[in-house]
Design a protein around this motif. Sequence first.
Motif, mmCIF file in Angstrom:
data_model
loop_
_atom_site.group_PDB
_atom_site.id
_atom_site.type_symbol
_atom_site.label_atom_id
_atom_site.label_comp_id
_atom_site.label_asym_id
_atom_site.label_seq_id
_atom_site.Cartn_x
_atom_site.Cartn_y
_atom_site.Cartn_z
ATOM 1 N N THR A 213 -10.440 2.088 -6.068
ATOM 2 C CA THR A 213 -9.243 2.041 -6.895
ATOM 3 C C THR A 213 -9.506 1.704 -8.352
ATOM 4 O O THR A 213 -10.516 1.103 -8.680
ATOM 5 C CB THR A 213 -8.226 1.045 -6.308
ATOM 6 O OG1 THR A 213 -7.157 0.863 -7.224
ATOM 7 C CG2 THR A 213 -8.833 -0.281 -6.029
ATOM 8 N N LEU B 294 -7.968 5.056 -7.041
ATOM 9 C CA LEU B 294 -6.513 4.884 -7.086
ATOM 10 C C LEU B 294 -6.062 4.077 -8.303
ATOM 11 O O LEU B 294 -6.561 2.978 -8.555
ATOM 12 C CB LEU B 294 -6.030 4.207 -5.799
ATOM 13 C CG LEU B 294 -6.262 5.010 -4.526
ATOM 14 C CD1 LEU B 294 -5.923 4.178 -3.299
ATOM 15 C CD2 LEU B 294 -5.452 6.297 -4.548
ATOM 16 N N VAL C 189 -0.552 10.316 -4.984
ATOM 17 C CA VAL C 189 -1.055 10.299 -3.608
ATOM 18 C C VAL C 189 0.117 10.279 -2.634
ATOM 19 O O VAL C 189 0.143 11.027 -1.651
ATOM 20 C CB VAL C 189 -1.965 9.072 -3.369
ATOM 21 C CG1 VAL C 189 -2.409 9.017 -1.911
ATOM 22 C CG2 VAL C 189 -3.184 9.126 -4.285
ATOM 23 N N ALA C 190 1.099 9.420 -2.918
ATOM 24 C CA ALA C 190 2.294 9.345 -2.067
ATOM 25 C C ALA C 190 3.020 10.685 -2.064
ATOM 26 O O ALA C 190 3.503 11.144 -1.024
ATOM 27 C CB ALA C 190 3.217 8.238 -2.565
ATOM 28 N N ARG D 144 -1.394 6.363 -7.651
ATOM 29 C CA ARG D 144 -0.883 6.174 -6.298
ATOM 30 C C ARG D 144 0.426 6.951 -6.099
ATOM 31 O O ARG D 144 0.729 7.390 -4.991
ATOM 32 C CB ARG D 144 -0.637 4.690 -6.021
ATOM 33 C CG ARG D 144 -1.906 3.854 -5.950
ATOM 34 C CD ARG D 144 -1.554 2.398 -5.653
ATOM 35 N NE ARG D 144 -2.733 1.531 -5.724
ATOM 36 C CZ ARG D 144 -3.569 1.320 -4.720
ATOM 37 N NH1 ARG D 144 -3.363 1.917 -3.562
ATOM 38 N NH2 ARG D 144 -4.605 0.504 -4.867
ATOM 39 N N ASP D 145 1.202 7.100 -7.166
ATOM 40 C CA ASP D 145 2.445 7.871 -7.070
ATOM 41 C C ASP D 145 2.157 9.306 -6.638
ATOM 42 O O ASP D 145 2.882 9.887 -5.830
ATOM 43 C CB ASP D 145 3.183 7.881 -8.412
ATOM 44 C CG ASP D 145 3.686 6.509 -8.815
ATOM 45 O OD1 ASP D 145 4.199 5.785 -7.939
ATOM 46 O OD2 ASP D 145 3.553 6.157 -10.007
ATOM 47 N N ASN E 108 -2.740 2.336 -10.364
ATOM 48 C CA ASN E 108 -1.383 1.838 -10.154
ATOM 49 C C ASN E 108 -0.409 2.362 -11.202
ATOM 50 O O ASN E 108 0.804 2.283 -11.014
ATOM 51 C CB ASN E 108 -1.371 0.309 -10.165
ATOM 52 C CG ASN E 108 -2.051 -0.273 -8.936
ATOM 53 O OD1 ASN E 108 -1.983 0.303 -7.856
ATOM 54 N ND2 ASN E 108 -2.725 -1.399 -9.098
ATOM 55 N N ARG F 263 5.041 3.307 -2.021
ATOM 56 C CA ARG F 263 5.387 4.510 -2.775
ATOM 57 C C ARG F 263 5.717 5.670 -1.826
ATOM 58 O O ARG F 263 6.588 6.490 -2.123
ATOM 59 C CB ARG F 263 4.235 4.883 -3.704
ATOM 60 C CG ARG F 263 4.052 3.905 -4.867
ATOM 61 C CD ARG F 263 2.713 4.134 -5.567
ATOM 62 N NE ARG F 263 2.609 3.434 -6.846
ATOM 63 C CZ ARG F 263 2.264 2.170 -6.988
ATOM 64 N NH1 ARG F 263 2.005 1.436 -5.911
ATOM 65 N NH2 ARG F 263 2.186 1.617 -8.185
ATOM 66 N N ALA G 198 -0.884 4.852 6.011
ATOM 67 C CA ALA G 198 -1.292 4.389 4.678
ATOM 68 C C ALA G 198 -1.811 2.959 4.773
ATOM 69 O O ALA G 198 -1.581 2.140 3.893
ATOM 70 C CB ALA G 198 -0.118 4.481 3.707
ATOM 71 N N THR H 262 0.097 1.797 -1.824
ATOM 72 C CA THR H 262 0.408 3.221 -1.660
ATOM 73 C C THR H 262 1.529 3.426 -0.662
ATOM 74 O O THR H 262 2.407 4.273 -0.865
ATOM 75 C CB THR H 262 -0.850 3.993 -1.202
ATOM 76 O OG1 THR H 262 -1.902 3.813 -2.150
ATOM 77 C CG2 THR H 262 -0.548 5.486 -1.072
#
Length: 301
Positions: free
Chosen positions: A50, A233, A260-261, A257-258, A235, A81, A142, A78
């Motif tokens: 990350t 990752l 990835v979600a 992460r947004d 944030n 999100r 997750a 994650t």
Amino acid sequence: MATPLFLRNSLFPPLHHSFLPFPKYSFPSFPSSIKSRPLTSTMMRGSEITEEVSETKEAVNVDTKKKTIFVAGATGSTGKRVVEQLLSKGFSVKAGVRDLGKAKTLLSNDNPSLHIVQADVTEGSAKLAEAIGEDSDAVICATGFRPGWDLFAPWKVDNFGTVNLVEACRKLGVNRFILISSILVNGAAMGQVFNPAYIFLNVFGLTLIAKLQAEQYIKKSGINYTIIRPGGLRNDPPTGNVVMEPEDTLYEGSISRDQVAEVAVESLVHPESCFKVVEIVSRTDAPKRSYKDLFGSIKLT
């Protein structure tokens, strides 16, 4: 030049804020019938690479009103999100959490489509099946092990925990499984044994190897899967567009992460994502592509 990355979920919490070089080497709604692949019963949760540092969401025309998605690790950085994006797209969400008290402070309770349930992936498939319930249409994993002195934690969570989730789905007949994994899980086969990130994450509990074993179990389970391997990752909100590549391709790069979600949620509504392993990072110079095109560009595994 090397790309600096933070490594989260390391054994020592202060290392979360340490730089480490990451050298160059990068459902229509749920299908009603999908051919199952043969099961091979080989028993096999999760550290992530990350970095601390909004892409416009695509409109997806899909009836999600009656779709219920179980999210394991729903209070994670994650996972939260994922829950938020599922709710924003009209899904009903079952948020699987280990600590109900903590969940109430991390997840919004005023949405009637959100149901928080206690679920610990390390406690076995029977209890998980009760938490997931027969009304769930899919599961998104997750999860991530908590850093500490237990060197078996990655295997308890990233490996056996994921296997427990898959077996719970099989018991219930839930035939859609999304796993958020990590790039470099197969670093040895990629010739990345000396990649600093690969070394670091495997020193403390063989985290990436645990993840890889779980991925292999999923592939052999017969369940309709999408395995998502994100890069480092971040944030912070997205600063570029998603780049999607086949498995064992990327060994550097990062992603919000947004995003990835978003990829996890979009995989539920695009049949092109079924039975695939995808690796993702974001780049400011990458063209904006639809998720249909992104998933469609990856061959079946």
